[in-house]
Design a protein around this motif. Structure first.
Motif, mmCIF file in Angstrom:
data_model
loop_
_atom_site.group_PDB
_atom_site.id
_atom_site.type_symbol
_atom_site.label_atom_id
_atom_site.label_comp_id
_atom_site.label_asym_id
_atom_site.label_seq_id
_atom_site.Cartn_x
_atom_site.Cartn_y
_atom_site.Cartn_z
ATOM 1 N N TRP A 9 0.846 -1.185 0.000
ATOM 2 C CA TRP A 9 0.000 0.000 0.000
ATOM 3 C C TRP A 9 0.876 1.226 0.000
ATOM 4 C CZ3 TRP A 9 0.399 -3.759 3.578
ATOM 5 C CH2 TRP A 9 1.129 -3.459 4.719
ATOM 6 N N LEU A 41 -5.139 1.376 9.374
ATOM 7 C CA LEU A 41 -4.710 0.303 8.474
ATOM 8 C C LEU A 41 -3.344 -0.231 8.902
ATOM 9 C CD1 LEU A 41 -4.857 -1.367 5.768
ATOM 10 C CD2 LEU A 41 -3.739 0.595 4.700
ATOM 11 N N ARG A 44 -3.487 -2.616 11.873
ATOM 12 C CA ARG A 44 -4.193 -3.887 11.708
ATOM 13 C C ARG A 44 -3.270 -4.955 11.142
ATOM 14 N NH1 ARG A 44 -9.927 -3.863 11.611
ATOM 15 N NH2 ARG A 44 -9.643 -6.076 11.131
ATOM 16 N N LYS A 47 -4.667 -6.781 6.840
ATOM 17 C CA LYS A 47 -4.909 -5.616 5.985
ATOM 18 C C LYS A 47 -6.083 -5.851 5.042
ATOM 19 C CE LYS A 47 -0.927 -3.716 7.320
ATOM 20 N NZ LYS A 47 -0.845 -3.442 8.709
#
Length: 67
Positions: A9, A41, A44, A47
């Protein structure tokens, strides 16, 4: 269609664009994504579950497929 797994990401805080890339080579661009959503995000472990729950089904974000 099988379940895709998030592999990477990228987030741009100034434009609030969040790019999510999957294990099949595709990706999606979400915007405008506030920085606190991106921070969540990062915290976590899963994902992929986060993307499904908080990005794909939230009508506040525009989603564009990246091929």
């Amino acid at each position: 269609m099988g379940t895709l797994t998030v592999t990477s990401w990228k987030y741009n805080a100034s434009s609030r664009y969040l790019k999510i890339f999957y294990d099949d080579g595709t990706g999606e661009l979400y915007y405008p994504v506030p920085e606190f959503i991106y921070d969540n995000l990062l915290r976590r472990t899963d994902k992929t579950a986060f993307v499904h729950k908080y990005l794909e089904y939230d009508l506040h974000f525009t989603r564009v497929s990246i091929q």
